[in-house]
Design a protein around this motif. Structure first.
Motif, short mmCIF file in Angstrom:
data_model
loop_
_atom_site.label_atom_id
_atom_site.label_comp_id
_atom_site.label_asym_id
_atom_site.label_seq_id
_atom_site.Cartn_x
_atom_site.Cartn_y
_atom_site.Cartn_z
N ARG B 222 -29.61 -15.16 77.78
CA ARG B 222 -29.84 -14.51 78.92
C ARG B 222 -28.13 -14.65 79.86
O ARG B 222 -29.05 -14.16 81.38
CB ARG B 222 -31.14 -15.23 79.28
CG ARG B 222 -31.89 -14.86 78.48
CD ARG B 222 -33.13 -15.95 78.71
NE ARG B 222 -34.50 -16.25 77.94
CZ ARG B 222 -35.49 -16.98 78.46
NH1 ARG B 222 -35.49 -17.24 79.69
NH2 ARG B 222 -35.93 -16.42 77.44
N LEU B 223 -27.43 -14.59 79.58
CA LEU B 223 -26.54 -15.15 80.16
C LEU B 223 -24.98 -13.43 80.50
O LEU B 223 -25.21 -13.46 79.17
CB LEU B 223 -26.06 -15.81 80.78
CG LEU B 223 -24.38 -17.06 82.04
CD1 LEU B 223 -26.14 -16.34 82.75
CD2 LEU B 223 -24.01 -18.44 81.58
N ASN B 224 -24.87 -12.89 81.16
CA ASN B 224 -23.65 -12.26 80.73
C ASN B 224 -22.55 -13.07 81.02
O ASN B 224 -22.12 -13.71 82.24
CB ASN B 224 -23.31 -10.92 81.96
CG ASN B 224 -22.05 -10.36 82.32
OD1 ASN B 224 -21.29 -11.00 81.75
ND2 ASN B 224 -22.14 -9.20 82.62
N ILE B 225 -22.02 -13.44 79.96
CA ILE B 225 -21.00 -14.83 80.00
C ILE B 225 -19.37 -14.62 80.41
O ILE B 225 -19.00 -15.46 81.10
CB ILE B 225 -20.92 -15.09 78.52
CG1 ILE B 225 -22.20 -15.79 77.46
CG2 ILE B 225 -20.14 -16.03 78.32
CD1 ILE B 225 -22.31 -15.69 76.71
N PRO B 226 -19.27 -13.35 80.24
CA PRO B 226 -17.87 -12.75 81.15
C PRO B 226 -18.21 -13.32 82.20
O PRO B 226 -16.80 -13.87 82.91
CB PRO B 226 -17.53 -11.42 80.71
CG PRO B 226 -18.06 -11.27 78.98
CD PRO B 226 -19.65 -11.97 79.32
N ALA B 227 -18.95 -12.71 83.14
CA ALA B 227 -18.68 -12.68 84.25
C ALA B 227 -19.46 -13.95 84.82
O ALA B 227 -18.96 -14.99 85.29
CB ALA B 227 -20.11 -11.59 84.49
#
Lengths: 426, 263
Positions: B222-227
């Motif tokens: 549930r995470l925008n990993i690159p950001a």
């Protein structure tokens, strides 16, 4: 802009990136991931040691939005070959821009450029232009399929040929099985594996696509073994397979006539991009005479593929590369850089492994894991020598003696202070 | 129909081999000492008839879960083997009453409470945020569930199986919650993969998750990993391709362990 580290053992100042980070926060509001693709900060380790946004470039240097200055050893991931804002290239681009860029039809310079490429590259009887390397690798596979009436494409495991769905691996987001169903992967330097694929899929293989040597991410580069390309060429000829060289990354750095000449073989199609126009958006597919008609049959175009400015820039760039014998200059610089770094590493008790050609070296500080190498590259970057740890670096003709000495000073500083025991603890 | 049957089977395997091991975390780290104590030592085998099973050892103050097919073949004092994958759902259904279900007669109610607590930790860590110790417990449960799920998904999920090659290297992938949270991961050796809890020396790939909230979001995709990496909420070190593959495999976990499936 910079901060003097409190630890006395650091002699060189390290950069900070407050404006980069603030800009990134703005970007995440309106751009997926803030910065996507190969420039994503998540691709460099540790990302906190790297700038996220560039402001301007001159010669072998660029400055970021915080005003930090870097000697650039990634060269915008390859396109910069003569130096940022090169006067000859930019003058040609400016002159063409005054006349027009995207017009109601291609400009004369497109023909000039095609003629120049055909003259320069022995394997080229014609040239076709677009914007990105991935355009040309995809187009090359379509041409191979049109020419052979077959569907399968053989590629090297870990080989990268752009971001089109057919090129991404199965399981990647947005890629369905059908996209990759006709791509067969084999190990690098293994003609016997290619032969087995040809036996397994008789009369089904349309093309063999590969870079001229293997430069995978996060691994050492590997040059072709003795006789490798000769055997691949023989097998392609025997089975009627189109041999496609993806020279997007290496093109015009190893040999202006195509990297295949550097390794001594002749492909059927060559894909160029990156260094062709010193940062202006252009790619090219060139190939053998009897494939020209097949190329004509395969529909492929784009709104900006006939832009005249990048073509004028490319013509000037190629002429300049030829005039100064650019591959030799880059090889010399790359060799001296490697020798200097290896010497410093030995002095500090490290083993620095070099692989790949000197114009595109992959340098790795040898460790059980990649973490020491990643820390090393990050530390060098935040002192002003931009090194990425996950892939090969790029040398340009703009790198100077002063750059070399500054780089070695930075490397010396980092090697004398780096924490070997826990490199991931930043 | 075939797809549904396969999905049911994969879900059942995940419940057994990935969620059940996290019950050990609930017993060890949750504020549930009262419920985890059982009067007698019991070793239960929970599994699918003809399929994999898990040994759960209830020894008064602890609950050890051993999903290893080799060491897990020890003597059990009782077997609970379900005939159909879908039937396993009852054990993990947070809202079903533990009493009155004939399938669960053999399962001590204390264990059922622990299992359902693990499920609620996985499903809705946000809802438990106010409970003392819950964010950390949810992180432990998620870590365990995630690392134990990877081999199951690589073996049984058609999309995840595409990434098997990425896990072929020697070494270990560690997931570490910073600054001083739990650690879990996967060890790779000779083509085999073994999940583990606890620290590991010199992992070949390391994901450092700063804070429980980041960890909970990362492990549940549930995470925008690159950001998050760019912001410094996550650090990735070492052989990054295996971490990329892990994140894509974990994306598949949500397909099977969505909260609504257990209701």
């Amino acid at each position: 802009m910079t901060e003097q580290r409190s630890m006395a053992r650091h002699t060189l100042p390290t950069y900070t990136y407050s404006r980069s980070h603030a800009l990134f926060e703005r970007a995440t509001e309106v751009i997926p991931s803030g910065i996507y693709g190969h420039f994503s900060p998540s691709r460099v380790v540790p990302s906190a040691y790297y700038p996220y946004f560039a402001a301007e470039g001159r010669g072998s240097h660029f400055t970021d939005v915080d005003g930090n200055d870097f000697i650039d050893y990634m060269c915008a991931y390859g396109p910069m070959v003569l130096g940022y804002n090169h006067p000859v290239v930019e003058e040609a681009a400016r002159k063409q821009a005054e006349k027009g860029d995207t017009l109601m039809g291609p400009a004369e310079v497109m023909v000039d450029l095609a003629e120049y490429l055909v003259d320069l590259v022995p394997a080229a009887s014609w040239a076709f232009f677009s914007k990105n390397g991935g355009d040309m690798t995809t187009y090359a596979t379509m041409v191979a399929r049109a020419a052979t009436g077959r569907s399968r494409i053989v590629a090297i495991k870990g080989g990268y040929h752009g971001m089109a769905a057919w090129m991404q691996g199965s399981g990647q987001c947005g890629v369905v099985e059908e996209d990759v169903a006709n791509v067969v992967r084999i190990p690098w330097n293994d003609p016997a594996a290619f032969e087995r694929v040809l036996d397994e899929y008789p009369d089904q293989v349309a093309g063999f696509i590969s870079t001229p040597y293997n430069h995978p991410s996060f691994e050492d580069s590997a040059l072709p073994a003795e006789g490798y390309w000769r055997r691949i060429r023989e097998l392609c000829d025997k089975h009627g397979v189109v041999l496609i060289i993806d020279d997007v990354r290496c093109g015009f750095r190893l040999d202006l006539r195509g990297s295949n000449e550097y390794f001594g073989f002749t492909p059927d199609l060559i894909c160029f991009c990156k260094a062709i126009a010193n940062g202006h958006a252009l790619s090219a597919l060139v190939g053998r005479a009897d494939l020209k008609d097949e190329v004509s049959k395969v529909r492929f175009t784009g709104s900006y593929w006939f832009q005249a400015v990048p073509m004028a820039a490319a013509l000037a760039c190629l002429q300049e590369l030829r005039r100064i014998d650019a591959p030799r200059l880059m090889a010399e610089y790359g060799r001296r850089l490697a020798e200097g770094m290896v010497r410093l590493a030995e002095q500090h008790g490290f083993h620095l492994k070099i692989s790949g050609p000197p114009q595109l070296p992959y340098m790795r500080l040898v460790d059980e894991t990649l973490m020491l190498h990643q820390r090393f590259c990050g530390e060098c970057t935040r002192r002003g020598a931009y090194f990425a740890s996950g892939r090969n670096w790029f040398v340009s003709t703009a790198h100077t003696e002063e750059d070399l000495q500054s780089t070695l000073q930075i490397v010396d500083d980092v090697l004398s202070t780096i924490d070997r025991s826990d490199p991931s603890r930043v | 129909m075939v797809e549904t049957a396969i999905a049911d089977e994969v879900r059942a395997l995940l419940l057994l081999l990935a969620v059940l091991p996290s019950v050990q975390d609930v017993a060890e780290h949750g504020p549930y000492a009262a419920v985890r104590r059982v009067a007698e030592r019991r070793t239960l085998r929970l599994g699918l008839r003809g399929g994999p099973s898990v040994l759960v050892r209830l020894t008064g103050a602890s609950c050890l879960v051993d999903p290893d097919p080799v060491t897990g073949s020890g003597v059990a004092t009782g077997d609970v083997l379900w005939l159909e994958p879908r039937q396993i759902d009852g054990l993990f259904d947070e809202e079903a009453p533990p009493e009155g279900d004939r399938d669960l007669d053999m399962v001590p109610p204390e264990l059922i409470v622990l299992i359902r607590r693990a499920v609620s930790c996985w499903n809705a860590p946000e809802a438990l945020r106010a409970d003392p110790g819950s964010p950390e417990l949810c992180t432990r449960v998620a870590l365990t569930t995630a690392v134990f799920a990877v081999p199951v998904l690589l073996a049984h999920d058609s999309k995840a199986s595409a990434f098997r090659g990425a896990f072929a290297a020697q070494g270990a992938l560690a997931l570490q919650v910073a600054p001083d949270g739990p650690c879990a991961g996967l060890r790779f050796q000779s083509g085999h993969m073994r999940p583990f809890r606890g620290d590991v020396d010199d992992p070949s790939a390391l994901v450092r998750l700063h804070g429980s909230e980041t960890a909970n979001a990362f492990l549940r995709s549930r995470l925008n990993i690159p950001a998050a990496v760019a912001r410094g909420d996550i650090e990735m070190w070492g052989y990054i391709p295996v971490i990329d593959a892990l994140t894509l495999v974990l994306e598949r976990l949500g397909k099977y362990l969505r909260p609504e499936r257990s209701r």
